[in-house]
Scaffold this active site. Structure first.
Site, mmCIF file in Angstrom:
data_model
loop_
_atom_site.group_PDB
_atom_site.id
_atom_site.type_symbol
_atom_site.label_atom_id
_atom_site.label_comp_id
_atom_site.label_asym_id
_atom_site.label_seq_id
_atom_site.Cartn_x
_atom_site.Cartn_y
_atom_site.Cartn_z
ATOM 1 C CG ASP A 120 -0.160 -0.092 2.525
ATOM 2 O OD1 ASP A 120 1.092 -0.163 2.489
ATOM 3 O OD2 ASP A 120 -0.804 -0.084 3.591
ATOM 4 C CG HIS A 229 6.430 -5.294 -0.986
ATOM 5 N ND1 HIS A 229 5.376 -4.470 -0.629
ATOM 6 C CD2 HIS A 229 6.361 -6.365 -0.146
ATOM 7 C CE1 HIS A 229 4.701 -5.030 0.369
ATOM 8 N NE2 HIS A 229 5.290 -6.170 0.677
#
Length: 311
Positions: A120, A229
């Site tokens: 996110d 990530h």
């Protein structure tokens, strides 16, 4: 009566609390901290020690001495997630028993594993929060972003435009946005704030980057980075007991395991190729392929906010 002098770290910086003594109660401490931070006393989330451990403050009648707070102690003060009217947390926090005191744990058999956190744009902050608390708590990202913005704004000679790739004030505004990614600069600041070494296992290059390595911190935590990530790493004990996310820096056992994990992930191509990965400009919604295209778009438009595209 000798007063305590306690250092308090919050998202607004470091401050000093005095006027307390060894015989003062937890109730008095919480009242002082609520006044200092503007956080309700029942919403205070306090960590102390190195590595930071959550203080249990439910019994407000015990003294500071009894819970191990002495003059010169440093407290990290955060705000608990908002509680809804039905008694549930506004953002659900997934947790399990978590060991932060490693004195009796380092020889327990276990497997180094990855905990997947949401993609996110705040994965770095969520991952750091997990290795500190053993919880996936999306709310911690705003707290950490504020810590970073304040640290950068307070030292403009260190955090120059050349280092930040944008003017200091622009960076401070940018990092506070929920869709701005964190990286090396943010990790170095968080390492200093929490007083822990943060070792990033890089599956792209098959190596480990250690933030705070030269600060002689007593404990180390691990994150896995795949190119875009971050996920936290932890030890899953073979006996099904509590997980462990913090490790003594003088114990290289987990560091060696993490180095092997980085090599294995690299050889099996468990990473994102930044030359071809796809991101979205959060300001004009254009999809861009690769780091070069994203950088060129930023130069041409002035847009600085890009988001992960989860497939």
């Amino acid at each position: 009566m000798e007063n305590f002098v306690i250092r308090v770290k919050t998202k607004l910086g470091q401050q000093v609390v005095d006027g307390l003594s060894a015989t003062d109660s937890v109730f008095n401490l919480k009242a002082k901290l609520a006044e200092l931070t503007g956080i309700r006393s029942d919403a205070l989330h306090i960590l102390s020690g190195f590595p930071p451990k959550v203080l249990e403050l439910n019994n407000e009648n015990v003294t500071l001495k009894e819970i191990g707070i002495s003059s010169g102690s440093t407290l990290i003060v955060e705000e608990k997630p908002t509680i809804c009217c039905n008694g549930t947390e506004k953002n659900e926090i997934k947790s399990r028993p978590h060991i932060s005191d490693t004195e009796n744990f380092t020889n327990t058999p276990g497997i180094l594993m990855k905990k997947i956190v949401p993609a996110d744009n705040s994965c770095l902050f969520t991952s750091v929060g997990y290795v500190i608390s053993g919880q996936i708590n999306p709310d911690c990202s705003s707290f950490m972003r504020q810590i970073i913005a304040n640290a950068v704004a307070a030292d403009q000679s260190e955090y120059t435009e050349a280092l930040l790739d944008k003017p200091n004030d622009v960076y401070c505004e940018w990092i506070l946005k929920s869709d701005s990614w964190g990286g090396a600069i943010e990790l170095s600041i968080l390492s200093k704030f929490y007083g822990i070494e943060i070792a990033v296992v890089n599956s792209v290059h098959g190596n480990i980057n250690r933030f705070g390595e030269d600060q002689c911190y007593s404990h180390r935590v691990f994150l896995l980075f795949d190119g875009i990530h971050y996920d936290p790493l932890y030890i899953e004990p073979l006996d099904g007991g509590p997980i462990q996310t913090m490790f003594p820096t003088d114990d290289d056992r987990i560091l060696i395991e993490a180095a092997q994990l980085a090599k294995d992930a690299n050889s099996s191509r468990q990473y994102t190729d930044v030359q071809t990965f796809t991101v979205k400009c959060m300001e004009c919604n254009i999809h861009l392929s690769g780091q070069v295209a994203a950088s060129q778009h930023a130069k041409e438009t002035g847009h600085m906010s890009f988001g992960e595209i989860v497939i």
